[in-house]
Design an enzyme around this catalytic site. Structure first.
Site, PDB file in Angstrom:
ATOM      1  N   HIS A 190     -34.514 -27.520 -41.508  1.00 21.96           N
ATOM      2  CA  HIS A 190     -34.542 -26.151 -41.191  1.00 21.96           C
ATOM      3  C   HIS A 190     -35.587 -25.491 -41.290  1.00 21.96           C
ATOM      4  O   HIS A 190     -35.718 -24.936 -42.362  1.00 21.96           O
ATOM      5  CB  HIS A 190     -33.161 -25.749 -41.899  1.00 21.96           C
ATOM      6  CG  HIS A 190     -32.799 -24.403 -41.219  1.00 21.96           C
ATOM      7  ND1 HIS A 190     -31.349 -24.302 -40.567  1.00 21.96           N
ATOM      8  CD2 HIS A 190     -33.229 -23.038 -40.933  1.00 21.96           C
ATOM      9  CE1 HIS A 190     -31.208 -23.107 -40.111  1.00 21.96           C
ATOM     10  NE2 HIS A 190     -32.345 -22.247 -40.347  1.00 21.96           N
ATOM     11  N   HIS A 205     -38.280 -22.540 -38.950  1.00 20.64           N
ATOM     12  CA  HIS A 205     -38.458 -21.938 -37.490  1.00 20.64           C
ATOM     13  C   HIS A 205     -39.990 -21.786 -37.083  1.00 20.64           C
ATOM     14  O   HIS A 205     -40.785 -21.803 -38.274  1.00 20.64           O
ATOM     15  CB  HIS A 205     -37.926 -20.595 -37.584  1.00 20.64           C
ATOM     16  CG  HIS A 205     -36.423 -20.606 -37.515  1.00 20.64           C
ATOM     17  ND1 HIS A 205     -35.612 -20.767 -36.615  1.00 20.64           N
ATOM     18  CD2 HIS A 205     -35.463 -20.331 -38.592  1.00 20.64           C
ATOM     19  CE1 HIS A 205     -34.348 -20.421 -36.681  1.00 20.64           C
ATOM     20  NE2 HIS A 205     -34.433 -20.410 -38.029  1.00 20.64           N
ATOM     21  N   GLU A 237     -23.908 -18.123 -42.400  1.00 26.90           N
ATOM     22  CA  GLU A 237     -24.627 -17.468 -43.248  1.00 26.90           C
ATOM     23  C   GLU A 237     -24.506 -15.968 -43.310  1.00 26.90           C
ATOM     24  O   GLU A 237     -23.695 -15.597 -44.539  1.00 26.90           O
ATOM     25  CB  GLU A 237     -26.223 -17.584 -43.112  1.00 26.90           C
ATOM     26  CG  GLU A 237     -26.913 -17.104 -44.005  1.00 26.90           C
ATOM     27  CD  GLU A 237     -28.543 -16.781 -43.697  1.00 26.90           C
ATOM     28  OE1 GLU A 237     -29.461 -17.044 -44.600  1.00 26.90           O
ATOM     29  OE2 GLU A 237     -28.827 -16.700 -42.333  1.00 26.90           O
ATOM     30  N   ASP A 259     -36.533 -22.503 -43.905  1.00 27.09           N
ATOM     31  CA  ASP A 259     -36.001 -21.378 -43.062  1.00 27.09           C
ATOM     32  C   ASP A 259     -37.459 -20.645 -42.493  1.00 27.09           C
ATOM     33  O   ASP A 259     -37.846 -21.066 -41.290  1.00 27.09           O
ATOM     34  CB  ASP A 259     -35.132 -20.411 -43.442  1.00 27.09           C
ATOM     35  CG  ASP A 259     -34.261 -19.831 -42.435  1.00 27.09           C
ATOM     36  OD1 ASP A 259     -34.364 -19.892 -41.079  1.00 27.09           O
ATOM     37  OD2 ASP A 259     -33.362 -18.648 -42.629  1.00 27.09           O
ATOM     38  N   ASP A 260     -37.845 -19.560 -43.139  1.00 25.94           N
ATOM     39  CA  ASP A 260     -38.999 -18.837 -42.464  1.00 25.94           C
ATOM     40  C   ASP A 260     -39.491 -18.531 -43.845  1.00 25.94           C
ATOM     41  O   ASP A 260     -39.517 -17.247 -44.192  1.00 25.94           O
ATOM     42  CB  ASP A 260     -38.358 -17.424 -41.848  1.00 25.94           C
ATOM     43  CG  ASP A 260     -37.445 -17.762 -40.691  1.00 25.94           C
ATOM     44  OD1 ASP A 260     -38.192 -18.201 -39.795  1.00 25.94           O
ATOM     45  OD2 ASP A 260     -36.455 -17.191 -40.773  1.00 25.94           O
ATOM     46  N   HIS A 318     -26.906 -22.395 -35.525  1.00 26.05           N
ATOM     47  CA  HIS A 318     -26.635 -21.660 -36.831  1.00 26.05           C
ATOM     48  C   HIS A 318     -25.255 -21.139 -37.022  1.00 26.05           C
ATOM     49  O   HIS A 318     -24.472 -21.073 -35.907  1.00 26.05           O
ATOM     50  CB  HIS A 318     -27.372 -20.382 -36.938  1.00 26.05           C
ATOM     51  CG  HIS A 318     -29.034 -20.458 -37.027  1.00 26.05           C
ATOM     52  ND1 HIS A 318     -29.645 -21.376 -36.425  1.00 26.05           N
ATOM     53  CD2 HIS A 318     -29.803 -20.234 -38.007  1.00 26.05           C
ATOM     54  CE1 HIS A 318     -30.930 -21.392 -36.807  1.00 26.05           C
ATOM     55  NE2 HIS A 318     -30.871 -20.653 -37.596  1.00 26.05           N
TER      56      HIS A 318
END
Length: 358
Positions: free
Chosen positions: A13, A15, A202, A280-281, A199
């Site tokens: 995961h 991006h 969350e 994630d980011d 996704h």
């Protein structure tokens, strides 16, 4: 304590734009004559409330960073650096997620955008010893017909090795769009053998998870952490073998939980969920994959044996070939067998072709 950077793991995961180093973002902005919000460059993790205003702020900053990626060279740099950073943290398999529509205007269309990322992934895999495959993701903010177009494009490049498309995702604000309207795109992707990796769970809770599972038949669920609020739902996910891509730092950054201690990682694992930690980011949330494992150790009290189990779970949830999985799993066993974890380095990638995992 064993060195977590030497623990072989898979990163499922991450991006594309969000993987960027802060220094790289600054370089690209300067090169293209763009001004950036100072919060993107100050090194402090983003913290926003878990409401629509919080998401708007996050998305505005993400869009500002994405606007700096304006050439083939920029795209290739992102993939190369993501692979290098993952390799430094022990990741032997990276399945990076990209929505090519964002970069298509600068490189001549969505097909060239996908091909650039795939070719960069092959080059980076060879350069850094970490297999880099790609998940193509549609956006909830776009029309479902756009998702079908991306699914058909993804199907053309389906595979399991470096520089191939392994999955199809659905990202952006979970509160937007009608999940069921994206089902046709996911059927196209699944017919091509791609993993369904949307996704869900969350920003929204168990009811949304049920919608995503029913409509999109996920093999992995991006985040899915809110499933822990409903024991019956969590048991269903465990029984179905749906993996959860849990990203603790982003859960805190987006205000879902007040701190890392509140992220229900232990509850999910104890329930038998297949968990793959993700960053994630990192550009916005300030920490990469290694920090997620470090938090599992220091915040949630995971032993080295439990950390090794998390790494195994990530590898088994990946779409890597059976050969790559065996190599990485052997590295996990070696890491756990060594008092300092120094023996856990997985053997280098083979240049031989990879047999299919399924």
């Amino acid at each position: 304590m064993r060195d977590l950077a030497k623990l072989p793991k898979a990163h499922l995961h991450l991006h594309f734009t969000g993987s960027m180093r802060t220094s790289t973002l600054q370089d690209m902005a300067t090169g293209h004559g763009l001004r950036l919000p100072s919060v993107l460059l100050d090194g402090d993790p983003l913290r926003v409330p878990a409401d629509e205003r919080g998401w708007f702020r996050f998305q505005r900053l993400y869009d500002a960073a994405r606007a700096c990626v304006r050439s083939e060279a920029d795209m290739r740099r992102l993939v190369d650096e993501a692979a290098a950073d993952d390799a430094a943290e022990g990741s032997g398999r990276l399945e990076i997620q990209v929505d090519p529509t964002s970069y298509a205007p600068f490189v001549g269309g969505i097909t060239p955008a996908v091909e650039i990322v795939l070719d960069a992934a092959r080059v980076a895999s060879a350069a850094h010893g970490t297999e880099v495959a790609v998940v193509v993701a549609a956006s909830r903010m776009r029309h479902p017909l756009d998702a079908r177009t991306l699914a058909r494009l993804s199907a053309r490049y389906a595979g399991q090795g470096p520089g191939e498309v392994v999955g199809f995702g659905l990202s952006n604000d979970e509160r937007r769009g009608d999940t069921e309207e994206f089902a046709a795109a996911f059927r196209i992707a699944r017919r091509a053998g791609l993993a369904s990796v949307p996704h869900g769970g969350e920003l929204l809770g168990p009811d949304h998870v049920r919608q995503v599972v029913s409509a999109l038949a996920p093999e992995r669920l991006g985040h899915g952490v809110r499933a822990g609020e409903d024991p019956a739902l969590l048991d269903e996910l465990v029984a179905a073998g749906v993996a959860l891509e849990v990203c603790p730092s982003s859960n805190v950054g987006l205000g879902v939980y007040p701190d890392l201690e509140a992220v229900p990682l232990r509850r999910l694992v104890d329930a038998g969920a297949r968990v793959a930690l993700g960053a994630d980011d990192p550009l916005l949330f300030g920490s990469r994959l290694g920090a997620q494992y470090e938090a599992a150790r220091t915040v949630h009290g995971f032993t080295d044996a439990e950390l090794a189990a998390l790494a195994r779970s990530s590898i088994e949830a990946s779409r890597a070939s059976s050969g790559t999985r065996a190599r990485l799993l052997a590295g996990v066993d070696a890491w756990l067998a060594s008092p300092d974890g120094g023996a856990g380095d997985a053997p280098p990638l083979s240049s031989a072709s990879h047999p299919p995992a399924r």
